[in-house]
Design a protein around this motif. Structure first.
Motif, mmCIF file in Angstrom:
data_model
loop_
_atom_site.group_PDB
_atom_site.id
_atom_site.type_symbol
_atom_site.label_atom_id
_atom_site.label_comp_id
_atom_site.label_asym_id
_atom_site.label_seq_id
_atom_site.Cartn_x
_atom_site.Cartn_y
_atom_site.Cartn_z
ATOM 1 N N THR A 243 -0.679 7.767 -1.007
ATOM 2 C CA THR A 243 -2.029 7.828 -1.809
ATOM 3 C C THR A 243 -3.094 6.827 -1.119
ATOM 4 O OG1 THR A 243 -1.355 6.132 -3.299
ATOM 5 C CG2 THR A 243 -0.889 8.207 -3.736
ATOM 6 N N ILE B 91 -3.314 3.779 -2.167
ATOM 7 C CA ILE B 91 -3.656 2.922 -3.134
ATOM 8 C C ILE B 91 -2.710 1.299 -2.904
ATOM 9 C CG2 ILE B 91 -3.334 2.230 -5.475
ATOM 10 C CD1 ILE B 91 -3.788 5.215 -6.108
ATOM 11 N N THR C 203 0.899 -1.166 0.128
ATOM 12 C CA THR C 203 0.222 0.083 -0.047
ATOM 13 C C THR C 203 0.785 1.184 0.036
ATOM 14 O OG1 THR C 203 -1.676 -1.211 1.302
ATOM 15 C CG2 THR C 203 -1.985 1.113 1.387
#
Length: 74
Positions: free
Chosen positions: A23, A25, A19
């Protein structure tokens, strides 16, 4: 069927992922794929079938029909 089954359910186990701290993400680097199923209501709304090769459509429908024969739509 009328497009009732156009979602995908994808079952997997993450083997390696990360991860991004900035961000948030999540990137899946390696997964063990367990199953892919055609469903009416996918958990991820964007997981949809948008096109099927015309030559393969009959095979896809005949594979799905036995599994959905008892379903009610509406």
């Amino acid at each position: 069927m009328g497009g009732a089954l156009d979602g995908l359910s994808i079952g997997y186990r993450t083997v390696r992922g990360r991860t991004d701290a900035k961000t948030g993400i999540r990137s899946l680097i390696e997964v063990d794929l367990w199953e892919i199923s055609v469903v009416t209501f996918p958990m991820l709304p964007e997981a949809r079938i948008e096109a099927v090769k015309s030559g393969d459509r009959a095979a896809l429908l005949s594979a799905i029909r036995p599994e959905t024969a008892g379903m009610r739509v509406g």
